[in-house]
Design a protein around this motif. Structure first.
Motif, PDB file in Angstrom:
ATOM      1  N   VAL A 179      11.301  28.099  43.103  1.00 44.92           N
ATOM      2  CA  VAL A 179      12.364  28.612  42.248  1.00 44.92           C
ATOM      3  C   VAL A 179      13.602  27.715  42.285  1.00 44.92           C
ATOM      4  CG1 VAL A 179      13.250  30.154  44.056  1.00 44.92           C
ATOM      5  CG2 VAL A 179      13.685  30.679  41.641  1.00 44.92           C
ATOM      6  N   ALA A 180      13.901  27.078  43.402  1.00 49.40           N
ATOM      7  CA  ALA A 180      15.062  26.189  43.479  1.00 49.40           C
ATOM      8  C   ALA A 180      14.904  25.017  42.516  1.00 49.40           C
ATOM      9  CB  ALA A 180      15.262  25.694  44.906  1.00 49.40           C
ATOM     10  N   ASP A 181      13.702  24.470  42.419  1.00 48.96           N
ATOM     11  CA  ASP A 181      13.454  23.373  41.476  1.00 48.96           C
ATOM     12  C   ASP A 181      13.632  23.854  40.033  1.00 48.96           C
ATOM     13  OD1 ASP A 181      12.893  21.580  43.521  1.00 48.96           O
ATOM     14  OD2 ASP A 181      10.740  22.028  43.490  1.00 48.96           O
ATOM     15  N   ALA A 182      13.205  25.072  39.761  1.00 48.73           N
ATOM     16  CA  ALA A 182      13.371  25.632  38.419  1.00 48.73           C
ATOM     17  C   ALA A 182      14.855  25.741  38.065  1.00 48.73           C
ATOM     18  CB  ALA A 182      12.694  27.000  38.341  1.00 48.73           C
ATOM     19  N   HIS A 183      15.665  26.203  38.994  1.00 49.94           N
ATOM     20  CA  HIS A 183      17.103  26.314  38.745  1.00 49.94           C
ATOM     21  C   HIS A 183      17.740  24.940  38.530  1.00 49.94           C
ATOM     22  CE1 HIS A 183      18.653  30.550  39.680  1.00 49.94           C
ATOM     23  NE2 HIS A 183      17.343  30.655  39.483  1.00 49.94           N
ATOM     24  N   ARG A 184      17.319  23.947  39.322  1.00 54.91           N
ATOM     25  CA  ARG A 184      17.882  22.608  39.153  1.00 54.91           C
ATOM     26  C   ARG A 184      17.546  22.044  37.774  1.00 54.91           C
ATOM     27  NH1 ARG A 184      15.692  22.193  44.583  1.00 54.91           N
ATOM     28  NH2 ARG A 184      17.413  22.391  46.091  1.00 54.91           N
ATOM     29  N   ALA A 185      16.335  22.270  37.313  1.00 56.41           N
ATOM     30  CA  ALA A 185      15.941  21.784  35.985  1.00 56.41           C
ATOM     31  C   ALA A 185      16.753  22.471  34.896  1.00 56.41           C
ATOM     32  CB  ALA A 185      14.447  22.017  35.770  1.00 56.41           C
ATOM     33  N   LEU A 186      16.958  23.773  35.039  1.00 57.93           N
ATOM     34  CA  LEU A 186      17.714  24.516  34.031  1.00 57.93           C
ATOM     35  C   LEU A 186      19.161  24.054  33.996  1.00 57.93           C
ATOM     36  CD1 LEU A 186      17.605  26.865  31.978  1.00 57.93           C
ATOM     37  CD2 LEU A 186      18.267  28.399  33.845  1.00 57.93           C
ATOM     38  N   GLU A 187      19.782  23.946  35.167  1.00 63.00           N
ATOM     39  CA  GLU A 187      21.181  23.525  35.221  1.00 63.00           C
ATOM     40  C   GLU A 187      21.361  22.077  34.775  1.00 63.00           C
ATOM     41  OE1 GLU A 187      23.669  25.379  38.634  1.00 63.00           O
ATOM     42  OE2 GLU A 187      21.643  25.180  39.424  1.00 63.00           O
ATOM     43  N   GLY A 188      20.343  21.253  34.990  1.00 66.05           N
ATOM     44  CA  GLY A 188      20.424  19.858  34.592  1.00 66.05           C
ATOM     45  C   GLY A 188      20.104  19.631  33.129  1.00 66.05           C
ATOM     46  N   ARG A 189      19.912  20.726  32.382  1.00 71.93           N
ATOM     47  CA  ARG A 189      19.577  20.657  30.954  1.00 71.93           C
ATOM     48  C   ARG A 189      18.330  19.811  30.725  1.00 71.93           C
ATOM     49  NH1 ARG A 189      25.430  20.751  27.756  1.00 71.93           N
ATOM     50  NH2 ARG A 189      26.406  22.263  29.133  1.00 71.93           N
ATOM     51  N   GLU A 190      17.379  19.952  31.658  1.00 73.90           N
ATOM     52  CA  GLU A 190      16.117  19.211  31.575  1.00 73.90           C
ATOM     53  C   GLU A 190      15.016  20.064  30.970  1.00 73.90           C
ATOM     54  OE1 GLU A 190      15.415  18.182  35.608  1.00 73.90           O
ATOM     55  OE2 GLU A 190      17.182  16.894  35.768  1.00 73.90           O
ATOM     56  N   THR A 191      15.312  21.284  30.563  1.00 71.01           N
ATOM     57  CA  THR A 191      14.291  22.181  30.041  1.00 71.01           C
ATOM     58  C   THR A 191      14.404  22.321  28.530  1.00 71.01           C
ATOM     59  OG1 THR A 191      15.639  24.175  30.293  1.00 71.01           O
ATOM     60  CG2 THR A 191      14.331  23.487  32.194  1.00 71.01           C
ATOM     61  N   THR A 192      13.292  22.677  27.912  1.00 66.65           N
ATOM     62  CA  THR A 192      13.275  23.102  26.516  1.00 66.65           C
ATOM     63  C   THR A 192      12.493  24.400  26.449  1.00 66.65           C
ATOM     64  OG1 THR A 192      11.299  21.753  26.120  1.00 66.65           O
ATOM     65  CG2 THR A 192      13.424  20.774  25.546  1.00 66.65           C
ATOM     66  N   GLY A 193      12.725  25.174  25.392  1.00 62.70           N
ATOM     67  CA  GLY A 193      12.024  26.436  25.274  1.00 62.70           C
ATOM     68  C   GLY A 193      12.264  27.313  26.487  1.00 62.70           C
ATOM     69  N   SER A 194      11.246  28.079  26.854  1.00 63.78           N
ATOM     70  CA  SER A 194      11.368  29.030  27.970  1.00 63.78           C
ATOM     71  C   SER A 194      10.711  28.476  29.233  1.00 63.78           C
ATOM     72  CB  SER A 194      10.708  30.355  27.588  1.00 63.78           C
ATOM     73  OG  SER A 194      11.391  30.967  26.505  1.00 63.78           O
ATOM     74  N   THR A 195      11.155  29.011  30.356  1.00 65.20           N
ATOM     75  CA  THR A 195      10.607  28.660  31.665  1.00 65.20           C
ATOM     76  C   THR A 195      10.176  29.952  32.352  1.00 65.20           C
ATOM     77  OG1 THR A 195      12.142  26.796  31.848  1.00 65.20           O
ATOM     78  CG2 THR A 195      11.091  27.562  33.883  1.00 65.20           C
ATOM     79  N   ILE A 196       9.023  29.924  32.996  1.00 65.49           N
ATOM     80  CA  ILE A 196       8.581  31.107  33.732  1.00 65.49           C
ATOM     81  C   ILE A 196       8.285  30.749  35.181  1.00 65.49           C
ATOM     82  CG2 ILE A 196       7.661  32.328  31.713  1.00 65.49           C
ATOM     83  CD1 ILE A 196       4.856  31.566  32.852  1.00 65.49           C
ATOM     84  N   LEU A 197       8.392  31.768  36.023  1.00 64.60           N
ATOM     85  CA  LEU A 197       8.006  31.684  37.421  1.00 64.60           C
ATOM     86  C   LEU A 197       6.694  32.430  37.593  1.00 64.60           C
ATOM     87  CD1 LEU A 197      11.474  32.482  39.035  1.00 64.60           C
ATOM     88  CD2 LEU A 197      10.439  30.218  38.705  1.00 64.60           C
ATOM     89  N   GLN A 198       5.808  31.876  38.410  1.00 68.25           N
ATOM     90  CA  GLN A 198       4.486  32.472  38.633  1.00 68.25           C
ATOM     91  C   GLN A 198       4.438  33.089  40.027  1.00 68.25           C
ATOM     92  OE1 GLN A 198       2.733  28.600  37.925  1.00 68.25           O
ATOM     93  NE2 GLN A 198       1.833  29.277  35.986  1.00 68.25           N
ATOM     94  N   PRO A 199       4.390  34.427  40.109  1.00 69.03           N
ATOM     95  CA  PRO A 199       4.403  35.113  41.420  1.00 69.03           C
ATOM     96  C   PRO A 199       3.171  34.744  42.256  1.00 69.03           C
ATOM     97  CG  PRO A 199       4.784  36.661  39.623  1.00 69.03           C
ATOM     98  CD  PRO A 199       4.341  35.391  38.989  1.00 69.03           C
TER      99      PRO A 199
END
Length: 327
Positions: free
Chosen positions: A307-327
């Protein structure tokens, strides 16, 4: 036997490293509650605001506002869901970054069979946001023109498609040419690279000097002034996020000088606070997806323990569309 669920929590505000994955005990749902086992969890900028303390939470606290899965247990008084139902939600309080949770049932919505768990987890907060922006905060009609910032993000790509399906001219902005093309591919009439052009001046040019009817701005500090300068007289600026930072204090006299403008700061959770309204809004969103008018694009997937990597990607504006976490 006590059931445990891996859950992401913060004990203090700060960077992505402050998130911890812990085992939490699950109880039985009380009146008005359900227990849901997640198949997918959504990622949104509000999660960052809560993690950093911009939107303070009592600590320690679990994070996450959006998820989809199967109902495992139903508390007294819950009539719109039953054990075994597929369901999706965006809801207070935070706590969706987990394998399973007990939570209030009112904003949990039955998920149609034609929509996957991943789509459900990726679409509820973002899609319901577009629903209230387009149909409640400023009810748009065919022929209206809207400026939509961050048009290649999760909310933005849904907005582009929604606008196209209803005959609304959407001018998007994004930070790269590739993101601009993505917005155009999803229905934006125009998309402006704000790193290369003065978007307010270009909006004036595209609208024959008139300006747009409404600006929908989740970027905040960096775009606020340009957003005001993009509006026609009597137009409305909807500030619904602050990815670049909080909007500075506003001299209300500026609104009069620029053409009797309107500014509002709504949230999705106010709009869905009433159970019946929430279910109606979700039904509208589901119709858009099932009809094919809106496709839910998921461009990033992270295991829950990343999840920390997901947050870094989002804050770094490195994402497009939606992002999901897989439990």
């Amino acid at each position: 036997m006590t059931t445990m669920a891996r859950t992401v929590v913060i004990e203090e505000f700060g960077g992505p490293e402050k998130m911890k994955l812990v085992d939490r005990a699950l109880g039985e749902p009380g009146p008005g509650q359900v227990r849901i086992r997640h198949h997918a969890c959504g990622l949104n900028f509000i999660d960052v605001y809560q993690r950093t303390g911009l939107y303070p939470l009592p600590l320690p606290h679990a994070l996450g506002m959006e998820g989809a899965g199967v109902i495992e247990a139903v508390g007294e008084g819950v009539t719109h869901l039953k054990v075994g139902d597929r369901a999706a939600y965006t809801s207070q309080p935070p706590g969706a970054y987990c394998e399973a949770r007990v939570m209030p049932a009112a904003q949990v919505c039955p998920l149609p069979d034609g929509i996957s768990f991943e789509q459900g987890a990726a679409m509820m907060l973002k899609g319901l946001t577009v629903e209230y922006l387009f149909h409640r905060t400023y009810p748009l009609k065919r022929g209206d023109t809207v400026l939509f910032h961050a048009a290649a993000g999760g909310v933005g790509l849904i907005a582009c498609q929604w606008a196209r399906s209803e005959g609304i001219t959407l001018i998007g902005t994004a930070g790269t040419d590739e993101k601009c093309q993505l917005a155009l591919d999803h229905g934006a009439s125009h998309c402006l690279n704000y790193r290369k052009v003065d978007f307010a001046a270009k909006v004036r040019e595209l609208t024959g000097g008139k300006g747009v009817d409404v600006v929908m701005d989740a970027v905040g500090k960096d775009t606020f002034e340009g957003s005001l300068n993009s509006l026609r007289p009597l137009g409305m600026l909807i500030s619904f996020g602050n990815a670049s930072g909080k909007v500075p204090p506003l001299d209300l006299g500026i609104l009069g000088a620029k053409g009797s403008l309107q500014v509002t700061r709504p949230t999705v959770y106010t709009h869905i606070g009433d159970h019946a309204t929430c279910q109606k809004m979700a039904g509208h969103l589901f119709e858009k997806v099932l009809s094919g008018d809106v496709a839910i694009r998921i461009d990033q997937r992270f295991p829950l323990d990343q999840v920390a990597d997901a947050h870094r990607a989002l804050e770094g504006r490195e994402t497009t569309g939606s992002t999901i976490l897989q439990p």
